[in-house]
Design an enzyme around this catalytic site. Structure first.
Site, short mmCIF file in Angstrom:
data_model
loop_
_atom_site.label_atom_id
_atom_site.label_comp_id
_atom_site.label_asym_id
_atom_site.label_seq_id
_atom_site.Cartn_x
_atom_site.Cartn_y
_atom_site.Cartn_z
CB SER A 148 -0.85 -0.02 1.27
OG SER A 148 -1.41 1.24 1.52
CE1 TYR B 231 -3.75 -2.44 5.66
CE2 TYR B 231 -3.29 -0.09 5.47
CZ TYR B 231 -3.51 -1.31 4.88
OH TYR B 231 -3.48 -1.41 3.52
CE LYS C 76 -1.30 -4.45 3.59
NZ LYS C 76 -1.50 -5.79 3.03
N1 UFG Z 1 -12.97 10.43 3.54
C1 UFG Z 1 -14.00 11.31 3.85
N2 UFG Z 1 -15.17 10.80 4.31
C2 UFG Z 1 -15.37 9.46 4.47
C3 UFG Z 1 -14.33 8.57 4.14
C4 UFG Z 1 -13.13 9.09 3.68
O1 UFG Z 1 -13.84 12.53 3.73
O2 UFG Z 1 -16.46 9.08 4.92
C5 UFG Z 1 -11.70 10.98 3.03
C6 UFG Z 1 -10.52 10.65 3.93
O3 UFG Z 1 -10.42 11.56 5.00
C7 UFG Z 1 -9.37 10.71 2.93
C8 UFG Z 1 -10.01 10.27 1.61
O4 UFG Z 1 -11.42 10.40 1.78
O5 UFG Z 1 -8.96 12.03 2.81
C9 UFG Z 1 -9.72 8.83 1.28
O6 UFG Z 1 -10.05 8.03 2.41
P1 UFG Z 1 -10.15 6.44 2.36
O7 UFG Z 1 -10.46 5.97 3.75
O8 UFG Z 1 -11.03 6.02 1.26
O9 UFG Z 1 -8.70 6.02 1.94
P2 UFG Z 1 -7.30 6.36 2.65
O10 UFG Z 1 -6.58 7.24 1.70
O11 UFG Z 1 -7.41 6.79 4.05
O12 UFG Z 1 -6.80 4.89 2.77
C10 UFG Z 1 -6.22 4.24 1.73
C11 UFG Z 1 -6.43 2.72 1.86
C12 UFG Z 1 -5.71 2.21 3.04
C13 UFG Z 1 -4.32 2.73 3.10
C14 UFG Z 1 -4.31 4.21 3.01
C15 UFG Z 1 -2.96 4.84 3.03
O13 UFG Z 1 -7.80 2.42 1.99
O14 UFG Z 1 -5.70 0.80 2.97
O15 UFG Z 1 -4.91 4.57 1.80
O16 UFG Z 1 -3.09 6.25 3.13
F1 UFG Z 1 -3.71 2.40 4.23
#
Ligand code: UFG
Length: 342
Positions: free
Chosen positions: A128, A153, A157
């Site tokens: 990731s 998590y 990785k």
């Molecule tokens: N977000 C919102 N509202 C929500 C969900 C997410 O605003 O209800 C935002 C988050 O704050 C973030 C963006 O959307 O800014 C993306 O969030 P995700 O949870 O979809 O994805 P992430 O970037 O946090 O996570 C992804 C993968 C993980 C990994 C991570 C590393 O899902 O497995 O990238 O940064 F670890």
């Protein structure tokens, strides 16, 4: 000629299931393992509908050595393994760190032991972009250093990659490619396969589609005051079908390499940074649905801005993303509409 068998751990999960479809399409014979701890059995039916194949499937935990060994022996000879089986929720890992370390490390270690015993030498590992944390510069290439992980998590990785690097160094027969995913979104273009969170989704796109479908009341955008053009976080959203295709390119590459070329790793992203708000607006634009959303407080641990430099995967795997973010959102919505019975 018989198809080459590839073991797919976590093959009933979101990324694993889409990759199984691509493996069949490319002439491989996937052998699926899943314990359904975080996945839904119905995705296997979706794979069968798309491919018209009856699946080779074993239910069990790949951290269980007896079970795993049994699969390797029964399916001899496996040409390689794609290891998707892992826990992946950042928030849950903060609450249950030991469970995350136990599961994610044990399954990889057991797999490596069994692969060695059974003389199976080709492995594709699900990594990731989380390994980079908040990068010093973007786009992020593979030379970027690993920052201290934001969550257990993320730490799993990083640790798994370290284990793989050391294992490759010590065993000239072992060939490994780690694929560092940015943000996988979307669904199979047929709408017969997609993301099916078993609980309330943590990730953005399933939260968007479930809100649009009326399953959730409101989408909260986590933070509108970041130092980005519209104040929301920036990510590299990649279509799940593109991600799946990259796995096939990676296993193709390993299977033609006659010996260990050292530990290999690639970023998988589009190379485009898209803000959360931009994504929400694109979703409304391509689907024409209304979406109840508001800007709320920041979520702890979020990286502000990250997107990939995917040039290495392009040059060495012959892979680049083909779908747009809009395609992915359209496909995610088509899938959601078919699954309104959450
Ligand atoms: N977000 C919102 N509202 C929500 C969900 C997410 O605003 O209800 C935002 C988050 O704050 C973030 C963006 O959307 O800014 C993306 O969030 P995700 O949870 O979809 O994805 P992430 O970037 O946090 O996570 C992804 C993968 C993980 C990994 C991570 C590393 O899902 O497995 O990238 O940064 F670890």
């Amino acid at each position: 000629m018989a198809s080459k068998k590839i073991l797919v751990t976590g093959g009933a999960g979101y990324i694993g299931a889409h990759t199984v479809v691509e493996l069949y399409a490319s002439g491989y014979l996937p052998v699926i393992i899943d314990n359904f701890s975080k996945s839904d059995r119905t995705l296997l039916q979706g794979i069968e509908k798309i491919t018209g194949k009856s699946l080779v499937f074993y239910e069990g935990d790949c951290a269980n050595k007896q079970f795993l060994k049994g699969v390797f022996q029964k399916e001899a000879k496996l040409e390689g393994v794609m290891h998707f089986a892992a826990y992946k929720s950042v928030g849950e890992s903060v609450e249950h760190p030991v469970m995350y370390y136990r599961n994610n490390l044990d399954s990889l270690l057991t797999l490596l032991e069994v692969m060695k015993e059974q003389h199976v030498n080709n492995l594709i590992f699900s990594s990731s972009c989380t390994v980079y944390g908040e990068p010093d510069s973007i786009p992020v290439d593979e030379q970027a250093p690993f920052k201290k992980a934001e969550s257990p998590y993320g730490a799993t990785k990083q640790m798994c990659e370290q284990i793989l690097e050391d294992a490759v160094k010590a065993d000239q027969n072992l060939k490994v490619i780690s694929l560092r995913y940015f943000n996988p979104i979307g669904a199979h273009p047929s709408a017969m396969l997609g993301e099916l969170p078993i609980d309330k989704p943590n990730n953005l796109v399933p939260y968007i589609t479930q809100t649009a479908a009326g399953v959730r009341k409101k989408l909260v955008i986590f933070g509108g005051d970041y130092a980005t053009p519209d104040g929301t976080c920036i990510r590299d959203f990649i279509h799940i079908a593109d991600l799946a295709a990259a796995h096939v390119k990676a296993i193709d590459k390993l299977l033609v390499e006659d010996k260990n070329k050292g530990y290999q790793y690639y970023n998988l992203g589009t190379g485009q940074g898209v803000s959360v708000l931009q994504l929400v607006k694109e979703f409304i634009e391509v689907t024409g649905v209304t979406l109840n959303y508001e800007i709320g407080p920041r979520r702890a641990g979020d990286v502000v801005k990250t997107y990939a430099n995917p040039a290495k995967a392009h040059a060495q795997l012959g892979w680049s993303s083909q779908y747009t973010t809009k395609d992915a959102l359209r496909d995610a919505w088509a899938w959601e509409k078919k699954n309104l019975n959450h």
